[in-house]
Design a protein around this motif. Structure first.
Motif, short mmCIF file in Angstrom:
data_model
loop_
_atom_site.label_atom_id
_atom_site.label_comp_id
_atom_site.label_asym_id
_atom_site.label_seq_id
_atom_site.Cartn_x
_atom_site.Cartn_y
_atom_site.Cartn_z
N THR A 6 -92.54 6.38 -9.64
CA THR A 6 -92.39 5.06 -9.04
C THR A 6 -92.14 5.20 -7.56
O THR A 6 -91.84 6.29 -7.07
N PHE A 91 -92.85 -2.15 -19.47
CA PHE A 91 -94.24 -1.71 -19.53
C PHE A 91 -94.43 -0.74 -20.69
O PHE A 91 -93.46 -0.22 -21.25
N TYR A 100 -98.63 7.73 -15.11
CA TYR A 100 -98.29 6.32 -14.96
C TYR A 100 -97.42 6.19 -13.71
O TYR A 100 -96.32 6.71 -13.65
N VAL A 102 -95.65 3.38 -11.34
CA VAL A 102 -95.24 1.98 -11.38
C VAL A 102 -94.53 1.63 -10.08
O VAL A 102 -93.31 1.78 -9.97
N SER A 112 -93.70 -7.77 -6.82
CA SER A 112 -94.91 -7.55 -7.62
C SER A 112 -95.00 -6.07 -7.96
O SER A 112 -94.34 -5.23 -7.34
N THR A 113 -95.84 -5.79 -8.94
CA THR A 113 -96.06 -4.41 -9.37
C THR A 113 -97.49 -4.27 -9.86
O THR A 113 -98.21 -5.27 -10.01
N TYR A 114 -97.89 -3.06 -10.12
CA TYR A 114 -99.21 -2.76 -10.67
C TYR A 114 -99.17 -1.33 -11.18
O TYR A 114 -98.23 -0.59 -10.91
N ARG A 115 -100.19 -0.94 -11.92
CA ARG A 115 -100.29 0.46 -12.31
C ARG A 115 -101.02 1.20 -11.21
O ARG A 115 -102.20 1.00 -10.99
N GLY A 116 -100.28 2.03 -10.51
CA GLY A 116 -100.85 2.78 -9.40
C GLY A 116 -101.44 4.09 -9.86
O GLY A 116 -101.58 4.36 -11.04
N SER A 117 -101.76 4.92 -8.88
CA SER A 117 -102.35 6.21 -9.19
C SER A 117 -101.57 7.32 -8.54
O SER A 117 -100.71 7.10 -7.73
#
Length: 117
Positions: A6, A91, A100, A102, A112-117
């Protein structure tokens, strides 16, 4: 090898969210099991993955970011109770062999959030 990472970005000030307390929980039904508590570094990241390899399993998890305490420590004036205080992200991990990431983008008024790389 799968891992969970994260980072936090302070969108109000345009910089990484440094020294933010982050808690990780595993969820089984209505039961929360504490796994790890850490702080973000000067880059807004944790110094190591939250989970990695055999520690990371499929299932539901929860990250709790103590964003309100972070903004209070910066001296940001917000009303009490805080509009954004502890940000809870729930999640799922479907593939324990994957990475994963986050991220959390946060201000005293939104996140806000998203699944990053």
């Amino acid at each position: 090898m799968g891992k969970l990472t994260t980072h936090v970005l302070d969108t109000a000030h345009g910089r990484p969210g440094a020294n933010i307390k982050v808690e990780l929980f595993a969820l089984t039904g209505d039961t929360r099991r504490a796994i790890k508590t850490t702080l973000t570094n000067d880059d807004g990241r944790c110094d190591s993955p939250l989970l990695e390899g055999a520690e990371l399993g499929t299932g539901e998890y929860e990250l709790v970011f103590h964003a309100g305490d972070y903004f209070a420590a910066l001296g940001v004036k917000v009303p009490e109770p805080r509009f954004v205080d502890r940000v809870v992200l729930r999640f799922g991990i479907a593939d324990a062999a994957s990475h994963y990431h986050v991220p959390l983008l946060v201000s005293p008024w939104a996140y806000s959030t998203y699944r990053g790389s």
